[in-house]
Structures are given as structure tokens and as C-alpha cells.
Design an enzyme around this catalytic site. Structure first.
Site, short mmCIF file in Angstrom:
data_model
loop_
_atom_site.label_atom_id
_atom_site.label_comp_id
_atom_site.label_asym_id
_atom_site.label_seq_id
_atom_site.Cartn_x
_atom_site.Cartn_y
_atom_site.Cartn_z
N ASP A 189 0.81 -1.22 0.00
CA ASP A 189 0.00 0.00 0.00
C ASP A 189 0.84 1.28 0.00
O ASP A 189 2.00 1.29 0.41
CB ASP A 189 -0.96 0.01 1.18
CG ASP A 189 -0.25 -0.16 2.52
OD1 ASP A 189 0.72 -0.93 2.60
OD2 ASP A 189 -0.67 0.48 3.51
N GLU A 240 -0.46 -2.20 5.17
CA GLU A 240 0.44 -2.15 6.33
C GLU A 240 0.35 -0.81 7.03
O GLU A 240 0.49 -0.74 8.26
CB GLU A 240 1.89 -2.41 5.87
CG GLU A 240 2.88 -2.55 7.02
CD GLU A 240 3.38 -1.23 7.59
OE1 GLU A 240 3.66 -1.17 8.79
OE2 GLU A 240 3.49 -0.25 6.82
#
Length: 395
Positions: free
Chosen positions: A80, A138
Site C-alpha cells: 500500500d 500495512e
């Protein structure tokens, strides 16, 4: 095999560079990594590596099976990006307004795919299996735990796990890690103090949440400085305070947002209890009320001591013993790889990318973060080397 892994990492660098730059141009936030997942699946298809997708929404788990039976080691990369508007002028600058790979996760994905290229070519020499985990979110709320809940540590059962983070605070060519506690347990808090607003000229007719909030912030700092042993690392930061708009109006409410970082969840609980007692006392004294919302996040990231010396030796095969730096202190940052490290023996390490020691724009989460693609050679080689060495050493 060290020389073979090194040669393959060099051979694959241009491919990894192209992957990283495509990912960087099209960053996606947590649990929205659909285009990223499509690119990963395309590359795995080219390699002929089987995988499962749509795990924890956008996550992918691939499996390289060695030619002989053995243990299973997991390698993980997070996918991400962050809600940051990129301010660099690079040729592969983010094309998505307000979203940027400002934490290097584009490099993590490219590096793990590079490790997959290496290990897939060596699979006839491998005893055991390598799981490749491409994890969403994350940066928050965290994709590791839902992936674990969906079974990524089973079938085959994972015996050990590794992950790395590109780290622009540290010099390029260095690998850094330490035994035991490595990154902190984070807790977010959101406080709302509710008073009675009114005109600034008649404060006696109000219950002023600004006065209460200011005293709360000051008293919170005394928790760490006066109630916690200096031998116990702890951070309590109030990072956002908001109340009112006009210069002559006492507002009805004030909000405080912040973070707590420790390496001991019981210590965090103690800090939260003391914060609650301060809020209760202040609001009770002034006639206000409050809401105290707490978000306990990732566990402490701890490196497994039984793997430590092995990992150090394996990483020395990648960059040389003199370039494996043992950190003297852990970091107060956090990492949801800690959920995996709580379940299986794991080691996490950092790969330095800083070229210019005077460059102040090489900080993670910075809108002008820059790092050279050449560091993908080390990250792919390091992940491949520790996986290969683990399966050879712990047959």
C-alpha cells in the site's frame, strides 16, 4: 550458490526497476491495491508460480516448491501507499493526485518479485518451500492479521518468516537489524472534551474545554517523565488539538489526537489508565464531560533470538560482514509484520538507501522521498539468500 544468487539479482535489476516505477506511478491505499495486485499476478504468471489471490481483499500468496521436501519459509512485502501528494519531479512521479508511495512499498513489492525470480530459477536445488506474501494495508488498519486469519501460515505450515524495509535514514549498501525488540507497539487515541460554549467576554458563564484540554496535554507529559521508569521506553505525543473558530467565542468542545509507543502492552495499559484518571479529574473539577477513544494497534515487532546469528551470517553473504550493522536501539515506529512474528520465528531487517548524508528529503512519509532503484538488487538478493540459506541450514 551465493555467486549464482548475486548474478541473478544483477540480471533481474532492470525488470525490477520497471516494476517499481510502474507501481510508483499508480499508488493505491490500503485494501484498494487492485491494480497493484493485477501487476503482481501478471509477473507470477510469467514465472509460472502458482498463487492465491483476494486474500484479505487484495492480498496474494504464491508458493515456490523446491525439488526436494523440506521446511517452509515465508517472505513478505507490503503493497500500500500513503495519502500524500508527491512533490518530486521524477520521470515516474505518481499519477494519482494525493496518493504516493512515500514509504517504499513499491520497492518492497518489486524486491520480493525479484527474489521470486531468483528462487524460481533455483528451485531444482531447493529443499522445501518458499511462500511469497504480498500484503495489503500495512500503513493501517493492517493487512497481516486478516491474512493470517485466512490461513496464510498453513498449507504448508510456515516454519520461519522474513521481511525487510527499505530505509532512507541509513546509508545505501548497509543492512541493519537487531536481536529482540525492533519496533514498537503503537496505540492511537482520540479525546473529545465537551464543555459549555459562550462569549469570550463572559467566561464565567461557560465551561471552557480549551482550559481543560491544555491542562490535560501538560499533565499527560508528566506521565512519562514522572510515573514511568526511565528504564522503560515510552512515548506519548499529542499531535492534534482543535477547538473553535472565532477569536471571541469559547467553543463547546475540544479534540486531542495522539499516539503512544511502548514495547510492553501492559505499560501502554498503565499509561492509558493514567490518562483517563487525568481526564476524569479535570473534567469533574470543571463540570465538563469527555469521550476517550483508544485504538490499540500492532504488537511489538520482535526478532527471534534463535534465528539471529543465522540471519546475520546469511546477510553477510549479501553485503559483506562489515556492512551488516547491528542496531544499538530499537525504533519507535511500528510494523504489522509483528503479527506474523508473534506466530512463527521471524527476523525483520532494514536496507539502507541513503546516498547523500546531507539530504534532508530522504525521510519516510516525506512528499519528496527519493531513493535509487539500484537498491532493489540488494533487497531481492537479501530475501532470496536468507530463504535459500534457511532451507539449506534447517533441513
Amino acid at each position: 550458490m551465493i555467486h549464482k544468487i548475486d548474478a541473478l539479482a544483477k540480471k533481474n535489476l532492470e525488470k525490477m526497476r520497471a516494476i517499481r516505477r510502474e507501481l510508483h506511478q499508480y499508488p493505491e491505499l490500503g485494501f484498494q491495491e487492485f491494480k497493484t495486485a493485477q501487476l503482481i499476478k501478471k509477473e507470477l504468471d510469467v514465472l509460472g508460480i502458482p498463487y492465491q489471490s483476494e486474500i484479505a481483499k487484495t492480498g496474494i500468496v504464491a508458493l515456490i516448491k523446491g525439488n526436494k521436501p523440506g521446511k517452509t519459509v515465508l517472505l513478505r512485502a507490503d503493497m500500500d501507499a500513503l495519502p500524500i501528494n508527491e512533490e518530486t519531479e521524477s520521470e515516474y512521479k505518481s499519477l494519482i493526485p494525493g496518493v504516493m508511495h512515500a514509504c517504499g512499498h513499491d520497492g518492497h513489492v518489486a524486491g520480493l518479485l525479484g527474489a521470486a525470480m531468483i528462487l524460481n530459477e533455483l528451485k531444482d536445488n531447493i529443499s522445501g518451500n518458499i511462500k511469497l506474501v504480498f500484503q495489503p494495508a500495512e500503513e493501517g488498519p493492517g493487512g497481516a492479521k486478516p491474512m493470517i486469519d485466512e490461513g496464510i501460515l498453513e498449507n504448508p505450515k510456515v516454519d520461519a518468516a522474513y521481511a525487510c524495509h527499505l530505509w532512507p535514514n541509513y546509508p545505501a549498501g548497509k543492512i541493519l537489524f537487531k536481536d529482540g525488540n525492533l519496533m514498537a507497539h503503537p496505540t492511537g487515541f482520540d479525546i473529545e472534551i465537551n464543555g459549555v460554549g459562550g462569549h469570550g467576554s463572559t467566561p464565567e458563564k461557560t465551561v471552557d474545554p480549551v482550559i481543560i484540554g491544555c491542562q490535560a496535554v501538560i499533565n499527560f507529559q508528566n506521565i512519562v517523565s514522572r510515573n514511568i521508569s526511565a528504564m522503560q521506553p515510552a512515548v506519548l505525543s499529542c499531535c492534534s488539538i482543535k477547538a473553535g473558530e472565532a477569536g471571541n467565542v469559547i467553543p463547546d468542545k475540544l479534540t486531542i489526537k495522539g499516539t503512544i509507543r511502548t514495547f510492553d502492552e501492559n505499560l501502554t495499559t498503565d499509561i492509558l489508565n493514567k490518562m483517563d484518571n487525568i481526564l476524569k479529574g479535570l473534567c469533574g473539577a470543571y463540570g465538563a464531560s469527555y469521550n476517550f477513544i483508544i485504538e490499540r494497534m500492532y504488537p511489538t515487532l520482535k526478532n527471534d533470538s534463535n534465528l539471529f546469528n543465522f540471519t546475520k551470517s546469511s546477510l553477510a553473504n549479501v553485503v559483506g560482514e562489515e556492512n551488516v550493522i547491528l542496531m544499538s536501539e530499537p525504533l519507535m515506529g511500528s510494523e504489522d509484520f509483528s503479527y506474523i512474528s508473534n506466530e512463527v520465528p521471524s527476523n525483520f531487517f532494514f536496507i539502507g538507501t541513503k546516498e547523500n548524508q546531507e539530504d534532508i528529503e530522504t525521510l519516510l512519509h516525506h512528499p519528496r522521498l527519493k531513493w535509487d532503484d539500484k537498491n532493489l538488487e540488494i533487497s531481492s538478493k537479501a530475501l532470496a539468500q536468507v530463504a535459500y540459506d534457511y532451507l539449506e541450514t534447517f533441513k
